[in-house]
Design a protein around this motif. Sequence first.
Motif, mmCIF file in Angstrom:
data_model
loop_
_atom_site.group_PDB
_atom_site.id
_atom_site.type_symbol
_atom_site.label_atom_id
_atom_site.label_comp_id
_atom_site.label_asym_id
_atom_site.label_seq_id
_atom_site.Cartn_x
_atom_site.Cartn_y
_atom_site.Cartn_z
ATOM 1 N N LEU A 22 0.865 -1.505 0.110
ATOM 2 C CA LEU A 22 0.284 0.254 0.399
ATOM 3 C C LEU A 22 0.584 1.400 -0.621
ATOM 4 O O LEU A 22 2.256 0.591 0.603
ATOM 5 C CB LEU A 22 -0.657 0.033 1.348
ATOM 6 N N PRO A 23 0.545 1.950 -0.141
ATOM 7 C CA PRO A 23 1.334 3.471 -0.504
ATOM 8 C C PRO A 23 1.283 3.859 0.944
ATOM 9 O O PRO A 23 2.333 4.758 0.867
ATOM 10 C CB PRO A 23 0.659 4.336 -1.622
ATOM 11 N N THR A 24 0.828 4.145 0.985
ATOM 12 C CA THR A 24 0.497 4.674 2.408
ATOM 13 C C THR A 24 1.239 3.703 3.750
ATOM 14 O O THR A 24 1.927 4.298 4.738
ATOM 15 C CB THR A 24 -0.933 4.391 3.031
ATOM 16 N N HIS A 26 5.149 2.909 4.854
ATOM 17 C CA HIS A 26 6.345 3.337 4.560
ATOM 18 C C HIS A 26 7.539 1.687 5.353
ATOM 19 O O HIS A 26 7.382 0.760 5.690
ATOM 20 C CB HIS A 26 6.516 4.545 5.505
ATOM 21 N N TRP A 294 -3.420 -3.407 8.263
ATOM 22 C CA TRP A 294 -4.402 -2.799 6.908
ATOM 23 C C TRP A 294 -5.314 -3.320 6.823
ATOM 24 O O TRP A 294 -6.158 -4.645 8.217
ATOM 25 C CB TRP A 294 -3.502 -3.877 5.689
#
Length: 361
Positions: A22-24, A26, A294
């Motif tokens: 996911l782009p969220t 890190h 998630w």
Amino acid sequence: MLRNRTQKELLQLSKQLIQPLLPTFHKGQAGRILVIGGCEDYTGAPFFSSHSSALIGADLSHVICEKVAAPIIKSYSPDLMIHPYLFDLNNPEIQLTTDEVDDILKIPIEKLIDSNQPKLTSIIDKKVLPKIQKLLERTDLVVVGPGFGRDPLMLKSLIRIIEEIKVLNKPLILDADALFLISVNPGLIKNYPNAYLTPNVVEFDRIAKSLKIESNFNESDLQKIIDVTTKMSKKLGNVTIIRKGGKEIIVKKEDYLINETEGSDKRVGGQGDTLTGALATLINWSNNYNANLWNIDSKDKEKLSKEEANLLACYTACAIVRVAARKAFKKYKRSMQTSNIHEFLGETYSDFFDNDTYLKL
């Protein structure tokens, strides 16, 4: 119960444990795995373990090893982070005299492990633990034992490291020389439910004897193996046991799974280290799943408990490594090596989880 499911059903169920990209997220959230092992004589084992965890999908893979082993392991791959924080008795930096080293080496390993050695304790407190503690604190899961060797100072360091891991309550996978340590001192991980032991047949027998568990049985007696492995898990305080052999018997308390996935016709040194790395990544993802890292679409999906998710993660890791080994053997036949298995880990992972292509298991 999980053990009543077919292999396809188990693998289908395990898809919800796979941490999404996911782009969220890190860097680090998909796994910060630390392997502790590697000495002058054994440098391949920690590499295979750490490299496997990265190939399966961990974000960051670290190795803490003995100083002499560090440049060798670094030369295998630039993708792993290598930390030369361990010392053996022969390292000149610890400033032991030849007579002091000789006196320590005269002590039987079994006796030395359980005895107080002020000189070694001082070295560990001043030179080993300060750097290792900082890395342990920012690690998600620790693997100990691959290529560790049985140097007295190394083993005494490992005892202290395991105690630190327990204080931090980190998941801990024990293999190879760490299992030898447990056979000498089972109390080191007793009642630590975050521990995962990965013994082969010989290591299993050694630990069973130390716990006074009857282990003289025919390897074809599957129910007996399950019963004895269950007894070992309970006697150690409900740790997870992944007993390797013709089939992996994965047990925690009363719950168990049996991995009968077809593997390679050839066994190679290092395949067990590959398994510990795969276990590390998938167990960590199963913990992230239970921590709701998630959003999981609950529609038509069965919510797994923490223990079910952990068992299923172990099962899936075993299946991936076996199929990757099978693929490697198909290509390389008798010349197959552990590095060839690593060539197929990513492809096998995709067959299981990306392509919806379930191999004939």
